[in-house]
Design a protein around this motif. Structure first.
Motif, PDB file in Angstrom:
ATOM      1  N   UNK A  82       0.827  -1.210   0.000  1.00 54.93           N
ATOM      2  CA  UNK A  82       0.000   0.000   0.000  1.00 54.93           C
ATOM      3  C   UNK A  82       0.858   1.255   0.000  1.00 54.93           C
ATOM      4  N   UNK A  83       1.876   1.306   0.864  1.00 53.63           N
ATOM      5  CA  UNK A  83       2.746   2.485   0.932  1.00 53.63           C
ATOM      6  C   UNK A  83       3.508   2.678  -0.382  1.00 53.63           C
ATOM      7  N   UNK A  84       4.012   1.572  -0.943  1.00 53.51           N
ATOM      8  CA  UNK A  84       4.782   1.655  -2.186  1.00 53.51           C
ATOM      9  C   UNK A  84       3.903   2.102  -3.354  1.00 53.51           C
ATOM     10  N   UNK A  85       2.699   1.553  -3.439  1.00 49.95           N
ATOM     11  CA  UNK A  85       1.776   1.951  -4.509  1.00 49.95           C
ATOM     12  C   UNK A  85       1.395   3.430  -4.382  1.00 49.95           C
ATOM     13  N   UNK A  86       1.184   3.892  -3.158  1.00 47.70           N
ATOM     14  CA  UNK A  86       0.862   5.301  -2.955  1.00 47.70           C
ATOM     15  C   UNK A  86       2.029   6.191  -3.396  1.00 47.70           C
ATOM     16  N   UNK A  87       3.233   5.780  -3.051  1.00 44.69           N
ATOM     17  CA  UNK A  87       4.421   6.545  -3.452  1.00 44.69           C
ATOM     18  C   UNK A  87       4.508   6.631  -4.976  1.00 44.69           C
ATOM     19  N   UNK A  88       4.359   5.486  -5.637  1.00 43.73           N
ATOM     20  CA  UNK A  88       4.453   5.461  -7.102  1.00 43.73           C
ATOM     21  C   UNK A  88       3.306   6.239  -7.744  1.00 43.73           C
ATOM     22  N   UNK A  89       2.122   6.100  -7.166  1.00 47.99           N
ATOM     23  CA  UNK A  89       0.955   6.805  -7.702  1.00 47.99           C
ATOM     24  C   UNK A  89       1.151   8.309  -7.650  1.00 47.99           C
ATOM     25  N   UNK A  90       1.570   8.828  -6.507  1.00 48.12           N
ATOM     26  CA  UNK A  90       1.676  10.283  -6.362  1.00 48.12           C
ATOM     27  C   UNK A  90       2.842  10.853  -7.166  1.00 48.12           C
ATOM     28  N   UNK A  91       3.864  10.061  -7.404  1.00 45.45           N
ATOM     29  CA  UNK A  91       4.908  10.498  -8.326  1.00 45.45           C
ATOM     30  C   UNK A  91       4.320  10.600  -9.735  1.00 45.45           C
ATOM     31  N   UNK A  92       3.522   9.586 -10.117  1.00 45.23           N
ATOM     32  CA  UNK A  92       2.875   9.607 -11.434  1.00 45.23           C
ATOM     33  C   UNK A  92       1.913  10.781 -11.564  1.00 45.23           C
ATOM     34  N   UNK A  93       1.345  11.215 -10.436  1.00 42.46           N
ATOM     35  CA  UNK A  93       0.423  12.357 -10.447  1.00 42.46           C
ATOM     36  C   UNK A  93       1.158  13.697 -10.458  1.00 42.46           C
ATOM     37  N   UNK A  94       2.503  13.634 -10.392  1.00 42.83           N
ATOM     38  CA  UNK A  94       3.293  14.856 -10.530  1.00 42.83           C
ATOM     39  C   UNK A  94       3.812  15.465  -9.242  1.00 42.83           C
ATOM     40  N   UNK A  95       3.701  14.733  -8.127  1.00 46.92           N
ATOM     41  CA  UNK A  95       4.152  15.268  -6.840  1.00 46.92           C
ATOM     42  C   UNK A  95       5.585  14.852  -6.513  1.00 46.92           C
ATOM     43  N   UNK A  96       6.202  15.580  -5.588  1.00 50.24           N
ATOM     44  CA  UNK A  96       7.455  15.169  -4.951  1.00 50.24           C
ATOM     45  C   UNK A  96       7.036  14.373  -3.719  1.00 50.24           C
TER      46      UNK A  96
END
Length: 477
Positions: free
Chosen positions: A109-123
């Motif tokens: 869950x934590x890893x998917x959230x990290x990858x998702x928010x990077x894909x959404x354009x966040x740091x």
């Protein structure tokens, strides 16, 4: 921080905060934290000799030194976290930090959230069992949740790097030990709870209370997201001041999903009334995906964009990773609890649909919860054509004794399906060589780990690499 008494100059500046006396530097502050193995109070004299000018403790020493300031507190662990947060400028107050807790699914869950928010354009920052990351920069992880000082230093570093979001695994050990004291949490996620870490917590009820403590401490401005399908999901949030939200597949919930198909290629879900294909495998990943979606929406993201980016993501390292060759499918998974092992084997059963044999290579860690050993053994024997019991990380225990503990309680019929091979490399090789085209082999327990800990020494060992080597040998036949 609840003060009880002070002695000495309270206007002193300090150069650093320490709870290990060996690391204390000149003009530092030493916090005497009572631990499970040793009590920090015993090391106060050494800390002072190392240069500590301030001592924070729960019990004042019988003899105090004139040039040293003493601060007596109700909880040294809480004081350590709060002071570390202040020392590093309270970085969590400037971040959207989400803590994920539960027995299984935290890392995914934590890893998917990290990858998702990077894909959404966040740091984005990640704090997990596998690794800590600042955007794509990898930082080694020694614990699921860092100690209080390391945590605040890491959060400050993430903030300085421009991170706006941080996703963090919150282990039960860390919660009980107050490693997150002083950390402001934007939201918390509960994945599930099952048998684990009873060697530390003593009993299952204490383990539940440890997880629940994360939600009990949430402010009313935070969100609390809980798994409605877990029978203890409601217990987790019953005393929280946060805004409660639920997710589930079997029961009614704020965020819903239904598994439409489950294959080795991925999952098709009806999720929030959208039919979406995901590259992750297994019903347990349906829960992880749903938790990630719900978290993203609670953080204010757009549903359609989140689903689009989620559909492109891959699973975390060592979580249901597959290697296919010679008609065999080998699955490498971190499953090291009875519930996790059962979920992975249930997924293989569903995908397989009785067409092929399933072979399971599994062990149990040394110096850890012994009560789960026969439980995991029984699951492996019941759900496999053949189970190969072997070493995980034996640590300081005799591998043969761990294998004996696993076999205890198995029926004669179950024992006939079991082969015990203490050497992990040999057990993996035996399972692969004993399989035929179309069969599935599960190598469980270590997942992302690249070592095997034996008698205090970490020897290089990577399940995935071992599998590839053995499969390569088949090419030579």
């Amino acid at each position: 921080m609840a003060l009880r008494a002070t002695q000495g100059d309270m206007e002193l500046g300090v150069t650093g905060i320490y709870f290990d006396s060996r690391q204390v530097r000149q003009d530092g502050l030493f916090v005497a934290v009572p631990g499970t193995q040793v009590d920090g109070h015993a090391f106060i004299p050494k800390a002072i000799d190392q240069g500590a000018r301030v001592i924070v403790c729960e019990v004042l020493p019988e003899e105090t030194r004139v040039h040293v300031t003493y601060v007596q507190v109700a909880s040294a662990a809480v004081a350590l976290g709060e002071m570390a947060a202040n020392f590093y400028g309270n970085p969590s107050e400037k971040l959207k930090l989400v803590g994920i807790t539960g027995t299984n699914g935290k890392t995914s869950t934590a890893t998917l959230l990290h990858r998702l928010f990077i894909a959404l354009g966040y740091q984005v920052g990640l704090i997990s069992t596998v690794e800590n990351k600042i955007n794509e920069e990898v930082l080694p992880a020694t614990h699921t949740t860092p100690d209080a000082v390391q945590l605040q230093a890491l959060l400050q570093r993430m903030l300085q790097a421009g991170c706006t979001h941080v996703f963090m695994e919150a282990s039960s050990h860390a919660i009980v030990q107050e490693r997150m004291a002083g950390t402001r949490v934007t939201g918390a996620v509960f994945t599930n709870i099952s048998h684990d870490h009873l060697d530390y917590h003593g009993d299952f009820n204490s383990y539940i209370k440890a997880k629940k403590k994360l939600f009990d401490g949430l402010p009313k401005t935070a969100f609390a997201l809980t798994n409605a399908d877990d029978k203890r999901g409601a217990v987790m949030v019953q005393n929280t001041a946060a805004q409660i939200h639920t997710y589930g597949i079997k029961t009614d919930a704020d965020f819903k999903a239904k598994v439409l198909s489950n294959t080795l290629e991925g999952l098709e879900l009806s999720i929030q009334q959208h039919a979406v294909w995901f590259g992750l495998i297994g019903r347990f990943n349906a829960y992880n995906l749903l938790a990630v979606l719900a978290t993203a929406l609670l953080l204010g993201e757009e549903e359609e964009e989140v689903l689009l980016q989620l559909s492109r993501l891959k699973s975390a390292t060592g979580r249901f990773e597959t290697v296919q060759a010679h008609g065999l499918t080998v699955v490498i998974d971190y499953a090291h609890t009875p519930d996790a092992l059962e979920n992975v084997l249930a997924t293989l059963e569903e995908i397989n649909d009785g067409r092929a044999h399933i072979y399971t290579v599994v062990g149990c860690g040394g110096n850890r919860d012994k009560t789960k050993r026969p439980l995991m053994a029984k699951i492996a024997a019941a759900k496999s054509t053949k189970a190969y019991f072997t070493s995980d990380n034996p640590r300081d225990e005799d591998p043969e004794q761990i294998l004996a503990d696993m076999q205890e309680g198995l029926s004669p019929v179950e024992l006939r399906k079991v082969l015990s091979i203490a050497d992990r490399r040999s057990a993996i090789k035996a399972a692969i060589l004993g399989a035929e085209e179309g069969d599935m082999i599960l190598v469980a327990g270590k997942g992302h780990e690249t070592y095997q800990e034996i008698k205090g020494v970490k020897h290089p060992f990577d399940d995935k690499e071992e599998v590839k080597k053995i499969l390569a040998l088949l090419n030579q036949k």
